[in-house]
Design an enzyme around this catalytic site. Structure first.
Site, PDB file in Angstrom:
ATOM      1  N   ASN A   1      43.899 -60.251 -19.441  1.00  0.00           N
ATOM      2  CA  ASN A   1      43.704 -59.629 -18.136  1.00  0.00           C
ATOM      3  C   ASN A   1      42.773 -58.438 -18.329  1.00  0.00           C
ATOM      4  O   ASN A   1      43.191 -57.394 -18.809  1.00  0.00           O
ATOM      5  CB  ASN A   1      45.063 -59.188 -17.562  1.00  0.00           C
ATOM      6  CG  ASN A   1      44.920 -58.501 -16.211  1.00  0.00           C
ATOM      7  OD1 ASN A   1      43.824 -58.445 -15.648  1.00  0.00           O
ATOM      8  ND2 ASN A   1      46.023 -57.981 -15.690  1.00  0.00           N
TER       9      ASN A   1
ATOM     10  N   LYS B   1      41.451 -56.683 -16.098  1.00  0.00           N
ATOM     11  CA  LYS B   1      41.597 -55.693 -15.016  1.00  0.00           C
ATOM     12  C   LYS B   1      40.204 -55.302 -14.482  1.00  0.00           C
ATOM     13  O   LYS B   1      39.356 -56.186 -14.369  1.00  0.00           O
ATOM     14  CB  LYS B   1      42.421 -54.505 -15.498  1.00  0.00           C
ATOM     15  CG  LYS B   1      43.760 -54.986 -16.099  1.00  0.00           C
ATOM     16  CD  LYS B   1      44.769 -53.925 -16.356  1.00  0.00           C
ATOM     17  CE  LYS B   1      46.016 -54.558 -16.963  1.00  0.00           C
ATOM     18  NZ  LYS B   1      47.075 -53.582 -17.207  1.00  0.00           N
TER      19      LYS B   1
ATOM     20  N   HIS C   1      50.979 -58.972 -10.018  1.00  0.00           N
ATOM     21  CA  HIS C   1      50.887 -57.971 -11.093  1.00  0.00           C
ATOM     22  C   HIS C   1      51.416 -56.631 -10.565  1.00  0.00           C
ATOM     23  O   HIS C   1      51.198 -56.282  -9.405  1.00  0.00           O
ATOM     24  CB  HIS C   1      49.436 -57.837 -11.562  1.00  0.00           C
ATOM     25  CG  HIS C   1      49.322 -57.072 -12.835  1.00  0.00           C
ATOM     26  ND1 HIS C   1      49.403 -55.702 -12.876  1.00  0.00           N
ATOM     27  CD2 HIS C   1      49.183 -57.480 -14.121  1.00  0.00           C
ATOM     28  CE1 HIS C   1      49.305 -55.299 -14.134  1.00  0.00           C
ATOM     29  NE2 HIS C   1      49.166 -56.367 -14.910  1.00  0.00           N
TER      30      HIS C   1
ATOM     31  N   GLU D   1      50.412 -53.738 -10.896  1.00  0.00           N
ATOM     32  CA  GLU D   1      49.390 -52.852 -10.330  1.00  0.00           C
ATOM     33  C   GLU D   1      49.080 -53.249  -8.880  1.00  0.00           C
ATOM     34  O   GLU D   1      48.803 -52.401  -8.034  1.00  0.00           O
ATOM     35  CB  GLU D   1      48.124 -52.874 -11.214  1.00  0.00           C
ATOM     36  CG  GLU D   1      48.349 -52.087 -12.502  1.00  0.00           C
ATOM     37  CD  GLU D   1      47.594 -52.601 -13.715  1.00  0.00           C
ATOM     38  OE1 GLU D   1      46.602 -53.325 -13.564  1.00  0.00           O
ATOM     39  OE2 GLU D   1      48.024 -52.273 -14.847  1.00  0.00           O
TER      40      GLU D   1
ATOM     41  N   GLU E   1      56.480 -58.766 -17.315  1.00  0.00           N
ATOM     42  CA  GLU E   1      55.701 -57.584 -17.683  1.00  0.00           C
ATOM     43  C   GLU E   1      56.464 -56.335 -17.228  1.00  0.00           C
ATOM     44  O   GLU E   1      56.292 -55.889 -16.079  1.00  0.00           O
ATOM     45  CB  GLU E   1      54.331 -57.606 -17.004  1.00  0.00           C
ATOM     46  CG  GLU E   1      53.413 -58.695 -17.477  1.00  0.00           C
ATOM     47  CD  GLU E   1      51.947 -58.269 -17.377  1.00  0.00           C
ATOM     48  OE1 GLU E   1      51.288 -58.273 -18.419  1.00  0.00           O
ATOM     49  OE2 GLU E   1      51.483 -57.928 -16.280  1.00  0.00           O
TER      50      GLU E   1
ATOM     51  N   GLY F   1      50.219 -50.695 -20.592  1.00  0.00           N
ATOM     52  CA  GLY F   1      49.262 -49.629 -20.869  1.00  0.00           C
ATOM     53  C   GLY F   1      49.873 -48.379 -21.475  1.00  0.00           C
ATOM     54  O   GLY F   1      49.210 -47.343 -21.564  1.00  0.00           O
TER      55      GLY F   1
ATOM     56  N   SER G   1      51.414 -53.873 -23.516  1.00  0.00           N
ATOM     57  CA  SER G   1      51.051 -53.245 -24.799  1.00  0.00           C
ATOM     58  C   SER G   1      51.099 -54.212 -25.975  1.00  0.00           C
ATOM     59  O   SER G   1      51.490 -53.847 -27.087  1.00  0.00           O
ATOM     60  CB  SER G   1      51.943 -52.024 -25.079  1.00  0.00           C
ATOM     61  OG  SER G   1      51.717 -51.027 -24.111  1.00  0.00           O
TER      62      SER G   1
ATOM     63  N   GLY H   1      46.374 -56.955 -21.890  1.00  0.00           N
ATOM     64  CA  GLY H   1      45.468 -56.114 -21.107  1.00  0.00           C
ATOM     65  C   GLY H   1      44.442 -55.465 -22.019  1.00  0.00           C
ATOM     66  O   GLY H   1      43.495 -56.100 -22.479  1.00  0.00           O
TER      67      GLY H   1
HETATM   68  P1  13P Z   1      48.291 -53.764 -21.553  1.00  0.00           P
HETATM   69  O1  13P Z   1      48.227 -54.868 -22.571  1.00  0.00           O
HETATM   70  O2  13P Z   1      47.074 -52.919 -21.509  1.00  0.00           O
HETATM   71  O3  13P Z   1      49.569 -52.976 -21.689  1.00  0.00           O
HETATM   72  O4  13P Z   1      48.348 -54.462 -20.097  1.00  0.00           O
HETATM   73  C1  13P Z   1      49.252 -55.477 -19.884  1.00  0.00           C
HETATM   74  C2  13P Z   1      48.996 -56.094 -18.571  1.00  0.00           C
HETATM   75  O5  13P Z   1      49.139 -55.489 -17.540  1.00  0.00           O
HETATM   76  C3  13P Z   1      48.518 -57.492 -18.566  1.00  0.00           C
HETATM   77  O6  13P Z   1      48.546 -58.048 -17.301  1.00  0.00           O
END
Ligand code: 13P
Length: 251
Positions: free
Chosen positions: A8, A10, A93, A95, A165, A171, A211, A232
């Protein structure tokens, strides 16, 4: 069951040239990987330029709208995604839920349309830190799953992928303990089993995200029983991302 490693990106990278560079380097790195489905989910505008996805390297989108067409300024239809060679769509997601106020009903509409169009939703669920502290994880996950899958038939659900997740792990560098992820995995299978039967529970891929890196990835497969990961930050670092894929492939 097939293993999944899903990138992802983003809202990254900031130029098409860089997107192509990361994509092509990843493609080269996974050339000989046969036992894993690697999916790249770049920003929408990059999709058309990364269409050379071949073999085990597939394209996914990070979102879509819940209508096929019409006056919805700024939105993207699953039909457009299909036309661009996209197979997967990340939906729900955290976010999107948190920043763009997407609730379970909106996510449910998106899941239904994406399944109807024979795309594969990567349905994200997860509790936040406060909910975890209050020991509400299972309550939250159950509500998200059942509301997200309201009205989804057993026949259509066969294309669904679930991604656990935990919001606090995204993150943050604080990846979830594999024992905790295992408990969640078992819980999710139980909910799917109660709704769709044991066979569907066994065949629905359940992934972990939050992460993930090349150092911590293996226990999610070997201890938590996950069949994939959603990556991510580490997916934008080509060397690290390929290392994640090779680590899982060799295990
Ligand atoms: P990170 O791997 O940066 O923690 O993000 C995970 C994520 O949101 C994948 O969709």
């Amino acid at each position: 069951m097939k293993k999944f490693i899903i990138a992802n990106w983003k809202m990254n990278p900031q130029t098409l040239a860089e997107a192509k560079r990361i994509f092509n380097a990843t493609k080269l790195g996974v050339k000989n990987i046969r036992n894993i489905e690697v999916v790249i989910c770049p920003p929408f505008v990059c999709l058309d330029n990364l269409q050379q996805a071949t073999g085990n390297l597939k394209l996914g989108a990070q979102n879509c709208f819940f209508e096929e067409k019409g006056a919805f300024t700024g939105e993207i239809s699953p039909l457009i995604l299909k036309d661009l060679g996209v197979e997967y769509v990340i939906l729900g997601h955290s976010e999107r839920r948190r920043i763009f106020n997407e609730d379970d009903e909106i996510i449910n509409k998106k899941i239904k349309l994406v399944l109807k169009e024979k795309l594969k939703p990567i349905f994200c669920i997860g509790e936040n830190q406060k909910q975890k502290n209050q020991e509400k994880t299972f309550e939250v996950l159950k509500k998200q799953v059942l509301k997200g899958l309201t009205g989804v038939s057993r026949k259509l659900v066969k294309n669904l992928i679930i991604a656990y997740e935990p919001v606090w792990a995204i993150g943050s560098g604080k990846s979830c303990q594999s024992s905790y992820a295992q408990t969640v995995n078992i819980f999710l299978k139980k909910i799917i089993s109660q709704k769709y039967g044991r066979k569907t529970a066994q065949t629905t891929p359940i992934l972990y995200g939050g992460s993930v890196n090349s150092e911590n990835v293996l226990p999610y497969f070997q201890e938590a029983g996950m069949v994939g990961v959603l990556v991510g930050g580490a997916s934008l670092n080509t060397k690290e991302f390929i290392k994640i894929i090779k680590t899982v492939s060799k295990a």
